[in-house]
Design a protein around this motif. Structure first.
Motif, PDB file in Angstrom:
ATOM      1  N   SER A  11       0.297  -0.945  -0.378  1.00  0.00           N
ATOM      2  CA  SER A  11       0.281  -0.149   0.179  1.00  0.00           C
ATOM      3  C   SER A  11       0.937   1.375   0.438  1.00  0.00           C
ATOM      4  N   THR A  12       0.332   2.393  -0.253  1.00  0.00           N
ATOM      5  CA  THR A  12       0.644   3.561  -0.713  1.00  0.00           C
ATOM      6  C   THR A  12       0.420   4.741   0.111  1.00  0.00           C
ATOM      7  N   GLU A  13       0.511   5.800  -0.005  1.00  0.00           N
ATOM      8  CA  GLU A  13      -0.931   7.204   1.175  1.00  0.00           C
ATOM      9  C   GLU A  13      -1.639   6.981   0.501  1.00  0.00           C
ATOM     10  N   ARG A  14      -2.045   6.937  -1.306  1.00  0.00           N
ATOM     11  CA  ARG A  14      -3.522   6.642  -1.964  1.00  0.00           C
ATOM     12  C   ARG A  14      -4.254   5.812  -2.460  1.00  0.00           C
ATOM     13  N   LEU A  15      -3.034   4.646  -2.346  1.00  0.00           N
ATOM     14  CA  LEU A  15      -3.863   3.252  -2.694  1.00  0.00           C
ATOM     15  C   LEU A  15      -3.117   1.844  -2.076  1.00  0.00           C
ATOM     16  N   VAL A  16      -4.001   1.014  -2.620  1.00  0.00           N
ATOM     17  CA  VAL A  16      -4.082  -0.273  -2.151  1.00  0.00           C
ATOM     18  C   VAL A  16      -3.469  -1.607  -3.400  1.00  0.00           C
ATOM     19  N   LEU A  17      -1.904  -2.323  -3.708  1.00  0.00           N
ATOM     20  CA  LEU A  17      -2.466  -3.157  -4.534  1.00  0.00           C
ATOM     21  C   LEU A  17      -2.408  -4.694  -3.499  1.00  0.00           C
ATOM     22  N   ARG A  18      -3.680  -5.609  -4.427  1.00  0.00           N
ATOM     23  CA  ARG A  18      -4.502  -7.031  -3.747  1.00  0.00           C
ATOM     24  C   ARG A  18      -4.644  -7.572  -4.921  1.00  0.00           C
ATOM     25  N   GLU A  19      -4.450  -8.668  -4.928  1.00  0.00           N
ATOM     26  CA  GLU A  19      -4.356  -9.996  -5.625  1.00  0.00           C
ATOM     27  C   GLU A  19      -6.144  -9.580  -6.506  1.00  0.00           C
ATOM     28  N   VAL A  20      -6.016 -10.652  -7.867  1.00  0.00           N
ATOM     29  CA  VAL A  20      -7.305 -10.428  -8.069  1.00  0.00           C
ATOM     30  C   VAL A  20      -8.145 -11.058  -8.048  1.00  0.00           C
ATOM     31  N   ARG A  21      -9.706 -10.371  -7.636  1.00  0.00           N
ATOM     32  CA  ARG A  21     -10.641 -11.477  -7.508  1.00  0.00           C
ATOM     33  C   ARG A  21     -12.079 -11.663  -8.644  1.00  0.00           C
ATOM     34  N   SER A  22     -12.561 -12.466  -8.087  1.00  0.00           N
ATOM     35  CA  SER A  22     -12.874 -13.320  -9.960  1.00  0.00           C
ATOM     36  C   SER A  22     -14.151 -11.897  -9.905  1.00  0.00           C
ATOM     37  N   HIS A  23     -14.629 -11.296  -8.668  1.00  0.00           N
ATOM     38  CA  HIS A  23     -15.572  -9.728  -9.176  1.00  0.00           C
ATOM     39  C   HIS A  23     -14.906  -8.695 -10.092  1.00  0.00           C
ATOM     40  N   ASP A  24     -13.823  -8.732 -10.090  1.00  0.00           N
ATOM     41  CA  ASP A  24     -12.510  -8.301 -10.681  1.00  0.00           C
ATOM     42  C   ASP A  24     -13.521  -7.686 -12.700  1.00  0.00           C
ATOM     43  N   TYR A 100      -1.599   8.215 -10.797  1.00  0.00           N
ATOM     44  CA  TYR A 100      -2.005   6.738  -9.875  1.00  0.00           C
ATOM     45  C   TYR A 100      -0.975   5.941 -10.233  1.00  0.00           C
ATOM     46  N   ALA A 101      -0.182   5.863 -11.806  1.00  0.00           N
ATOM     47  CA  ALA A 101       0.247   4.924 -12.065  1.00  0.00           C
ATOM     48  C   ALA A 101       1.551   5.147 -11.355  1.00  0.00           C
ATOM     49  N   ARG A 102       1.855   5.610 -11.503  1.00  0.00           N
ATOM     50  CA  ARG A 102       3.446   6.078 -10.837  1.00  0.00           C
ATOM     51  C   ARG A 102       3.405   5.715  -9.248  1.00  0.00           C
ATOM     52  N   GLU A 103       2.640   6.158  -9.076  1.00  0.00           N
ATOM     53  CA  GLU A 103       2.188   5.514  -7.280  1.00  0.00           C
ATOM     54  C   GLU A 103       1.926   3.520  -7.007  1.00  0.00           C
ATOM     55  N   GLY A 104       1.426   3.224  -8.082  1.00  0.00           N
ATOM     56  CA  GLY A 104       1.118   1.889  -8.090  1.00  0.00           C
ATOM     57  C   GLY A 104       2.279   1.622  -8.477  1.00  0.00           C
ATOM     58  N   CYS A 105       2.520   1.553  -9.855  1.00  0.00           N
ATOM     59  CA  CYS A 105       4.050   1.054 -10.273  1.00  0.00           C
ATOM     60  C   CYS A 105       4.981   1.510  -9.516  1.00  0.00           C
ATOM     61  N   ALA A 106       5.561   2.013  -8.398  1.00  0.00           N
ATOM     62  CA  ALA A 106       6.693   1.798  -7.931  1.00  0.00           C
ATOM     63  C   ALA A 106       6.143   0.918  -6.664  1.00  0.00           C
ATOM     64  N   ALA A 107       5.295   1.193  -6.293  1.00  0.00           N
ATOM     65  CA  ALA A 107       4.497  -0.634  -4.932  1.00  0.00           C
ATOM     66  C   ALA A 107       4.920  -1.904  -5.761  1.00  0.00           C
ATOM     67  N   ALA A 108       4.476  -1.189  -7.130  1.00  0.00           N
ATOM     68  CA  ALA A 108       4.503  -2.667  -7.658  1.00  0.00           C
ATOM     69  C   ALA A 108       5.995  -3.486  -8.025  1.00  0.00           C
ATOM     70  N   VAL A 109       6.996  -2.350  -8.682  1.00  0.00           N
ATOM     71  CA  VAL A 109       8.817  -3.273  -8.677  1.00  0.00           C
ATOM     72  C   VAL A 109       8.643  -3.090  -6.949  1.00  0.00           C
ATOM     73  N   GLY A 110       8.698  -2.697  -6.216  1.00  0.00           N
ATOM     74  CA  GLY A 110       9.526  -3.111  -5.001  1.00  0.00           C
ATOM     75  C   GLY A 110       8.711  -4.538  -4.349  1.00  0.00           C
ATOM     76  N   LEU A 111       6.678  -4.438  -3.759  1.00  0.00           N
ATOM     77  CA  LEU A 111       6.803  -5.863  -3.638  1.00  0.00           C
ATOM     78  C   LEU A 111       7.670  -7.009  -5.525  1.00  0.00           C
ATOM     79  N   ALA A 112       7.816  -6.613  -6.618  1.00  0.00           N
ATOM     80  CA  ALA A 112       8.433  -7.448  -7.298  1.00  0.00           C
ATOM     81  C   ALA A 112       9.540  -8.108  -6.441  1.00  0.00           C
ATOM     82  N   PHE A 113      10.612  -7.238  -6.050  1.00  0.00           N
ATOM     83  CA  PHE A 113      11.394  -7.448  -5.988  1.00  0.00           C
ATOM     84  C   PHE A 113      11.643  -8.313  -4.033  1.00  0.00           C
ATOM     85  N   ASP A 114      10.765  -8.505  -3.614  1.00  0.00           N
ATOM     86  CA  ASP A 114      10.642  -8.691  -2.662  1.00  0.00           C
ATOM     87  C   ASP A 114       9.910  -9.816  -2.578  1.00  0.00           C
ATOM     88  N   ARG A 115       9.511 -10.630  -3.866  1.00  0.00           N
ATOM     89  CA  ARG A 115       8.326 -11.973  -3.991  1.00  0.00           C
ATOM     90  C   ARG A 115       9.208 -12.650  -4.635  1.00  0.00           C
TER      91      ARG A 115
END
Ligand code: COA
Length: 171
Positions: A11-24, A100-115
């Protein structure tokens, strides 16, 4: 009941990254077929491909939502054909130009190196004509490492190396 923050992978100041769910699926289907979003991605995906994707494997796909739960975009951590860890992304046009893309993708980059502890770098490939996408990758600190022609268009590959931790060890 689960809240967005219970399910947050990042999560970031404004955003949350979560797994895809069926209702997405309704939002994902829009992303696959919206002519504006698909402008530099070969155009809208045909209905038969949408049908396959609906029941396909969504491993690595992440929904990017506001803290309220409203979806603003999608990211995916996958593998490029070179074996490199690859970031893909698409955000809904009504939310473009708000960082939002900048903030969300920056979080995804961090997550990528952790995962993916073995990944030494992360790449992203985009059409050179996709100025918003190129601008985003440069804003993320990614560096152009290759250009090539594919799908009838000039493609550019950007990369970012795994950040080094303070003691000099790679994380
Ligand atoms: C590529 C894509 C994600 C870029 O989206 P975007 O909205 O342009 O990117 P951002 O969310 O990072 O927005 C950046 C702008 O928001 C502005 N902004 C407004 N409020 C902001 C805030 N609070 N924080 C940061 N930036 C903010 C920034 O100033 C920036 O513009 P500038 O750098 O020109 O000043 C989007 O165009 C898209 O989804 N396209 C369709 C899918 C696609 O082509 N994907 C590429 C796959 S290869």
């Amino acid at each position: 009941m689960n809240t967005e923050s219970d399910e947050a992978l990042a999560s970031t100041e404004r955003l949350v990254l979560r797994e895809v769910r069926s209702h997405d699926l309704a939002v994902l289907e829009r992303m696959w077929q919206d002519p504006v979003m698909r402008r530099y991605l070969g155009g809208p995906v045909p209905d038969e491909v949408v049908a396959e994707r609906r029941v396909g494997d969504h491993t690595g796909s992440l929904m990017v939502t506001k803290r309220s739960g409203e979806i603003v975009g999608w990211c995916r951590l996958g593998r490029y054909r070179t074996g490199d860890l690859e970031l893909s992304y698409a955000f809904l046009p009504e939310w473009w130009g708000r960082g939002y893309a900048r903030e969300g993708c920056a979080a995804a980059v961090g997550l990528a190196f952790d995962r993916f502890p073995d990944a030494t770098r992360l790449v992203a490939v985009t059409q050179e004509a996709n100025r918003r996408s190129v601008h985003l990758l440069e804003a993320l600190g990614m560096v152009r490492v290759d250009t090539f022609d594919e799908f009838g268009a000039r493609q550019v590959m950007y990369a970012v190396d795994r950040p080094h931790s303070i003691d000099g060890e790679t994380r």
